[in-house]
Design a protein around this motif. Sequence first.
Motif, PDB file in Angstrom:
ATOM      1  N   ASP A 189       0.586  -1.649   0.179  1.00  0.00           N
ATOM      2  CA  ASP A 189       0.286   0.434   0.012  1.00  0.00           C
ATOM      3  C   ASP A 189       1.142   1.858  -0.618  1.00  0.00           C
ATOM      4  O   ASP A 189       0.694   2.478  -0.920  1.00  0.00           O
ATOM      5  CB  ASP A 189      -1.038   0.206   1.645  1.00  0.00           C
ATOM      6  CG  ASP A 189      -2.211  -1.121   1.341  1.00  0.00           C
ATOM      7  OD1 ASP A 189      -1.938  -1.741  -0.204  1.00  0.00           O
ATOM      8  OD2 ASP A 189      -2.821  -1.077   2.212  1.00  0.00           O
ATOM      9  N   GLU A 190       1.567   1.213   0.865  1.00  0.00           N
ATOM     10  CA  GLU A 190       2.814   2.178   1.182  1.00  0.00           C
ATOM     11  C   GLU A 190       3.288   2.485  -0.530  1.00  0.00           C
ATOM     12  O   GLU A 190       3.864   3.957  -0.906  1.00  0.00           O
ATOM     13  CB  GLU A 190       3.786   2.530   2.256  1.00  0.00           C
ATOM     14  CG  GLU A 190       3.588   2.751   3.407  1.00  0.00           C
ATOM     15  CD  GLU A 190       3.018   0.776   3.784  1.00  0.00           C
ATOM     16  OE1 GLU A 190       2.447  -0.361   3.397  1.00  0.00           O
ATOM     17  OE2 GLU A 190       2.869   0.763   5.168  1.00  0.00           O
TER      18      GLU A 190
ATOM     19  N   ALA B 290       1.308   4.132  -2.719  1.00  0.00           N
ATOM     20  CA  ALA B 290       0.591   5.457  -2.186  1.00  0.00           C
ATOM     21  C   ALA B 290       1.538   6.166  -3.235  1.00  0.00           C
ATOM     22  O   ALA B 290       1.989   7.928  -3.806  1.00  0.00           O
ATOM     23  CB  ALA B 290       0.411   5.881  -0.658  1.00  0.00           C
TER      24      ALA B 290
ATOM     25  N   GLU C 243       1.232   6.781  -7.016  1.00  0.00           N
ATOM     26  CA  GLU C 243       0.395   7.597  -6.540  1.00  0.00           C
ATOM     27  C   GLU C 243       0.604   9.229  -6.943  1.00  0.00           C
ATOM     28  O   GLU C 243       0.375   9.867  -7.441  1.00  0.00           O
ATOM     29  CB  GLU C 243      -0.914   7.130  -5.785  1.00  0.00           C
ATOM     30  CG  GLU C 243      -0.845   6.385  -6.689  1.00  0.00           C
ATOM     31  CD  GLU C 243      -3.043   5.488  -6.008  1.00  0.00           C
ATOM     32  OE1 GLU C 243      -3.458   5.962  -6.723  1.00  0.00           O
ATOM     33  OE2 GLU C 243      -2.246   5.505  -4.552  1.00  0.00           O
ATOM     34  N   ASP C 244       1.514   9.440  -5.796  1.00  0.00           N
ATOM     35  CA  ASP C 244       2.127  10.990  -5.499  1.00  0.00           C
ATOM     36  C   ASP C 244       2.604  11.310  -7.168  1.00  0.00           C
ATOM     37  O   ASP C 244       2.415  12.099  -7.218  1.00  0.00           O
ATOM     38  CB  ASP C 244       2.971  10.907  -4.472  1.00  0.00           C
ATOM     39  CG  ASP C 244       3.418  12.515  -3.842  1.00  0.00           C
ATOM     40  OD1 ASP C 244       1.994  13.541  -4.346  1.00  0.00           O
ATOM     41  OD2 ASP C 244       4.405  12.197  -4.058  1.00  0.00           O
TER      42      ASP C 244
ATOM     43  N   SER D 250      -3.816  -2.938  -8.115  1.00  0.00           N
ATOM     44  CA  SER D 250      -3.168  -0.866  -8.181  1.00  0.00           C
ATOM     45  C   SER D 250      -4.323  -0.837  -8.947  1.00  0.00           C
ATOM     46  O   SER D 250      -5.133  -1.225  -9.748  1.00  0.00           O
ATOM     47  CB  SER D 250      -2.187  -1.509  -8.915  1.00  0.00           C
ATOM     48  OG  SER D 250      -2.037  -1.432  -9.731  1.00  0.00           O
TER      49      SER D 250
ATOM     50  N   SER E  57       9.145  13.088  -5.009  1.00  0.00           N
ATOM     51  CA  SER E  57       7.845  13.079  -4.782  1.00  0.00           C
ATOM     52  C   SER E  57       7.931  14.004  -3.405  1.00  0.00           C
ATOM     53  O   SER E  57       7.606  14.921  -2.456  1.00  0.00           O
ATOM     54  CB  SER E  57       7.664  11.524  -3.749  1.00  0.00           C
ATOM     55  OG  SER E  57       6.936  11.467  -2.926  1.00  0.00           O
TER      56      SER E  57
END
Length: 457
Positions: free
Chosen positions: A131-132, A135, A138-139, A209, A258
């Motif tokens: 998940d991390e 994320a 996605e960022d 995903s 990021s």
Amino acid sequence: MNPLQLFDTYERKVRIFEPLKAGQVGIYACGPTVYNYAHIGNLRTYLFEDILRRVLEFNGYQVQHVMNITDVGHLTSDADTGEDKMELGSKRTGMTAWQMADFYGDAFKADLALLNILMPDVWCKATDHIDEQIAFVEDLETKGYTYRTNDGIYFNSRQLSSYGHLARLDVDGLRQGARVQPGERRFVTDFALWKFSPPGEQRQMEWPSPWGTGFPGWHIECSAMSAKYLGDFFDIHCGGEDHIPIHHTNEIAQTEASRGTRLANFWMHGYFLQMGDAKMAKSSGEFLRLASLIDKGFDASAYRYFCMTAHYRTQMSFSWESLQATDTALQRLYQLSYDWGEPGQACSDTLAQFRHHINDDLNLPRAIAVIWDMVKTDLADADKKATLLKMDEVLGLGVADWQPKTLTVPAEVMALVEQREQARTDRDFARADALRTEVEALGFQIEDTRQGPKVTG
Ligand code: AMP
Ligand code: ZN
């Protein structure tokens, strides 16, 4: 007291170490890819990191040491093509990728324990942090650093003007002449953030995903997990020298894009252990493990000491002869220290010299020379012992616990030795020789000394 100075690969120079938070140091070390046992080359890098940690602690810092375990996404080719090393290892071993990760992960930890390497405070597995990683990607996508190809989501390295600084890459040169078809990776310096599972194939390790079912690229786990456990900018990031041009370059690119930081204040790299002239590689399938050294009769501490005889920023060549030579020196040190008896008062001058060398970018060969110089001085034995024990906080040789090996000779062997003595007294030399052969067949030797026969193992 001289300050701690460390070589920073990012700045290409030795810098005075100042922690970002007073008294505390965060270290992230790239851990093993668990598709096979660690070889002694890998272990040299973990020994360097252990010395780094112990030197920081010797200087009074409290260290938070994080190590990842790569159990997905490390492909056989650095170009982000080829097979996942884990899926390939699973075919080789017959274990599932999940079983194999546990099996080699445990074997790795056992090797660290044998080498007296202090365990990291945090172990983090890539598959526990999907998940991390999603994320994070996605960022990067939101910030405009990604594009999609036929096989995954890629990082657009041209978006980042500082790309490749760590390795001083000639990015323009590398990117020249690239002719790409639509749907392919655009530049050699671009890399996968998320790979799609191959169409029509079910991987053992895959996750849903926003971009489709697949798995994370190798570099994203380190950016995502180091941020989780140490924050967006922490003190020291380390790994082997091979990580400079690709893995660490790409970790920095992701985090810079990021989070706007170069990830770590210091970038430190351990140089390779070579076998003769060749590099030792896990993927070649032929390598020496710690167990291979133990099988030959060496203790793990012999390898620990061996690694400390070269500076971490020089390549080191392994040979059985040099391991034997360093082991002889180490056994002598253990015996001396044992004979020195109970510790007295540590000698502050000697410790100051020792500290000078360890604080000079971990110059262990010079620090060890301080010990041998001390051996020759007329300092009281008890004080030598106390000084050595203090130094051993960094060296980790376990001097305090060392005991001379006592040989237990079975009664059966002793009986044969006595019969042989009798035969010699009776001048029956043929029988004496036959009895010696019997003793040797049981794994013991007889040495005739003036005090009588001595049995050795
Ligand atoms: P890997 O398990 O292949 O990801 O590698 C684990 C660690 O060992 C990494 O930090 C590598 O840079 C390092 N390494 C790989 N080969 C060697 C070698 N021959 N000598 C020293 N370190 C190595
Ligand atoms: Zn890493």
